[in-house]
Design an enzyme around this catalytic site. Structure first.
Site, PDB file in Angstrom:
ATOM      1  N   SER A  89       0.816  -1.219   0.000  1.00  0.00           N
ATOM      2  CA  SER A  89       0.000   0.000   0.000  1.00  0.00           C
ATOM      3  C   SER A  89       0.844   1.259   0.000  1.00  0.00           C
ATOM      4  CB  SER A  89      -0.902   0.011   1.238  1.00  0.00           C
ATOM      5  OG  SER A  89      -0.116   0.125   2.408  1.00  0.00           O
ATOM      6  N   GLY A  90       2.164   1.117   0.172  1.00  0.00           N
ATOM      7  CA  GLY A  90       3.025   2.290   0.256  1.00  0.00           C
ATOM      8  C   GLY A  90       3.332   2.699   1.673  1.00  0.00           C
ATOM      9  N   GLY A  91       2.763   2.003   2.655  1.00  0.00           N
ATOM     10  CA  GLY A  91       3.019   2.300   4.059  1.00  0.00           C
ATOM     11  C   GLY A  91       4.172   1.485   4.603  1.00  0.00           C
ATOM     12  N   VAL A  92       4.527   1.758   5.855  1.00  0.00           N
ATOM     13  CA  VAL A  92       5.666   1.080   6.465  1.00  0.00           C
ATOM     14  C   VAL A  92       5.389  -0.398   6.684  1.00  0.00           C
ATOM     15  CG1 VAL A  92       4.956   1.662   8.822  1.00  0.00           C
ATOM     16  CG2 VAL A  92       7.369   1.206   8.334  1.00  0.00           C
ATOM     17  N   ASP A  93       4.155  -0.776   7.009  1.00  0.00           N
ATOM     18  CA  ASP A  93       3.854  -2.170   7.325  1.00  0.00           C
ATOM     19  C   ASP A  93       4.082  -3.089   6.130  1.00  0.00           C
ATOM     20  OD1 ASP A  93       3.133  -1.541   9.960  1.00  0.00           O
ATOM     21  OD2 ASP A  93       1.087  -1.054   9.359  1.00  0.00           O
ATOM     22  N   SER A  94       3.429  -2.799   5.014  1.00  0.00           N
ATOM     23  CA  SER A  94       3.590  -3.669   3.846  1.00  0.00           C
ATOM     24  C   SER A  94       5.005  -3.584   3.278  1.00  0.00           C
ATOM     25  CB  SER A  94       2.563  -3.309   2.767  1.00  0.00           C
ATOM     26  OG  SER A  94       2.674  -1.963   2.359  1.00  0.00           O
TER      27      SER A  94
ATOM     28  N   LEU B  80      -2.695  -2.239  -5.753  1.00  0.00           N
ATOM     29  CA  LEU B  80      -3.941  -1.968  -6.457  1.00  0.00           C
ATOM     30  C   LEU B  80      -4.237  -0.480  -6.367  1.00  0.00           C
ATOM     31  CD1 LEU B  80      -6.289  -4.859  -5.226  1.00  0.00           C
ATOM     32  CD2 LEU B  80      -4.830  -4.799  -7.256  1.00  0.00           C
TER      33      LEU B  80
ATOM     34  N   CYS C  41     -13.641  -3.839   1.640  1.00  0.00           N
ATOM     35  CA  CYS C  41     -12.468  -3.785   0.776  1.00  0.00           C
ATOM     36  C   CYS C  41     -11.670  -5.080   0.887  1.00  0.00           C
ATOM     37  CB  CYS C  41     -11.597  -2.585   1.147  1.00  0.00           C
ATOM     38  SG  CYS C  41     -10.172  -2.343   0.071  1.00  0.00           S
TER      39      CYS C  41
ATOM     40  N   CYS D 154      -9.779   5.678   3.544  1.00  0.00           N
ATOM     41  CA  CYS D 154      -8.835   6.120   2.515  1.00  0.00           C
ATOM     42  C   CYS D 154      -9.470   6.979   1.431  1.00  0.00           C
ATOM     43  CB  CYS D 154      -8.133   4.906   1.899  1.00  0.00           C
ATOM     44  SG  CYS D 154      -9.217   3.801   0.942  1.00  0.00           S
TER      45      CYS D 154
END
Length: 368
Positions: free
Chosen positions: A22-27, A46, A114, A210
């Site tokens: 998703s562009g975040g730190v977790d993924s 996606l 989602c 989001c």
């Protein structure tokens, strides 16, 4: 659970992992941990809503700057990155449903829809088409190998646990999914990102929904469904008109603020919405006490579990003792803030047994 475990067996180096990014730190850390296993890793993002509207927005997911961040992480890790446009699917399955639920007087949870649709169903197909052995995500839940197969458990960090949002995960999906962050604290995840020099190490977590840029849900619903902003009466349980409202989209069950009604002997809360009559029903807090709720769309991943269960009826609520009888969940003690449109998720200790959508509630006094 071993830190960052992917549960791929001894020969992980011969496997292929697709990571939902998703562009975040977790993924991003999930992708880095996947690379450490020696497996071939592919990052997939996606694009879920209008790129032009989302460009420059921090703290969202799957759009604009976040897609660029995901690509930058993949470049840093030396892995392939693909972006797939699923805006139409997301709009139909999530955004339109969100608006329609508010229009029907219910309180929707788009994050679950989602996960049920674009994030899992669509990503599953993409991952399988890419020949992946598993699909890994940055959700804070644990996948535990039980005697009868994979089980879904709460994360070890209760402040980060996302099991409520994944109750609709099916057994077949759970076999294929991996959640390497479920056994880790959030602080450790950021440490790993900083250690390997990922630019998203200090990136803020996603906030709110989001696809609602400014957090104004009512404005979005009004834009999509103009009729949702129709005014009506605020009445008590006896039908006495106490005031006027600007549209049902501004209210949810359990709400106290925004009623603008004074001169009552005790505080008033929204206890029910009646969309057909465009009425907001209010009453004292005791009127919010719910003894049971009817569920629809029940998903059960608890196998043959027959023992005690606890139920969670809001994402931030604590699980409370309850029992499931057919399509009804009965609470051992009155529960508050139970709203149609929300989910009721069932647990046996740390294990997620499944859950369903709250269709209607029964007041505790009625059951007594």
């Amino acid at each position: 659970m071993i830190e960052g475990e992917f549960q791929l067996g001894a020969d992980a180096g011969a496997k292929r992992i697709v990571v939902a990014m998703s562009g975040g730190v977790d993924s991003s850390v999930v992708a880095a941990l996947a690379v450490r296993t020696g497996a071939e890793v592919i990052g997939v993002t996606l694009q879920l809503y209008d790129h032009g509207e989302a460009v420059g927005r921090a703290g969202s997911c799957c759009a604009g700057r976040d897609i660029r961040d995901a690509r930058a992480v993949c470049d840093r890790l030396g892995i392939a990155h693909y972006v797939f446009d699923h805006e139409s699917s997301f709009r139909d399955q999530v955004i339109d449903d969100f608006a329609d639920e508010y229009l029907a007087g219910r309180t929707p949870i788009p994050c679950i829809k989602c996960n049920m649709g674009p994030k899992f169903t669509d990503l599953f197909k993409l991952a399988r088409d890419l020949g992946a052995d598993c699909l890994a995500t940055g959700h804070y839940v644990r996948r535990v190998e039980g005697s009868a197969g994979a089980e879904l458990h709460r994360a070890i960090d209760p402040a980060r646990d996302q099991s409520y949002f994944l109750f609709a995960t099916t057994t077949a999906q759970l076999d294929y999914l991996r959640f390497p962050l479920g056994g880790m604290e959030k602080a450790r995840v950021r440490e790993i990102a900083a250690e390997i020099g990922l630019g998203v190490a200090a990136k803020p977590d996603s906030q709110d929904i989001c696809f609602v840029p400014d957090g104004n849900y009512a404005a979005l619903v009004k834009k999509l469904r103009p009729e949702a902003d129709t005014s009506g009466d605020i009445v008590d349980e006896a039908g006495r008109v106490l005031g006027q409202h600007r549209g049902l989209i501004h209210f949810t069950v359990g709400q106290r603020k925004g009623l603008e009604i004074g001169g009552t002997p005790e505080p008033l809360y929204v206890i029910r919405l009646e969309p057909a009559e465009r009425r907001v029903i209010v009453g004292p807090k005791r009127a919010l006490a719910v003894g049971a709720a009817r569920l629809t769309g029940i998903n059960w991943i608890g196998g043959d579990h027959q023992g005690p269960v606890t139920a969670k009826v809001r994402s931030l609520a604590k699980p409370v003792p309850a029992r499931l009888e057919d399509d009804y969940i009965l609470f051992d003690a009155p529960e508050y803030g139970v709203a149609p449109g929300q989910a009721a998720v069932l647990y046996a200790g740390e294990r997620v047994l499944g859950g369903g959508w709250i269709a209607e509630t029964q007041r505790a006094l009625q059951i007594a």
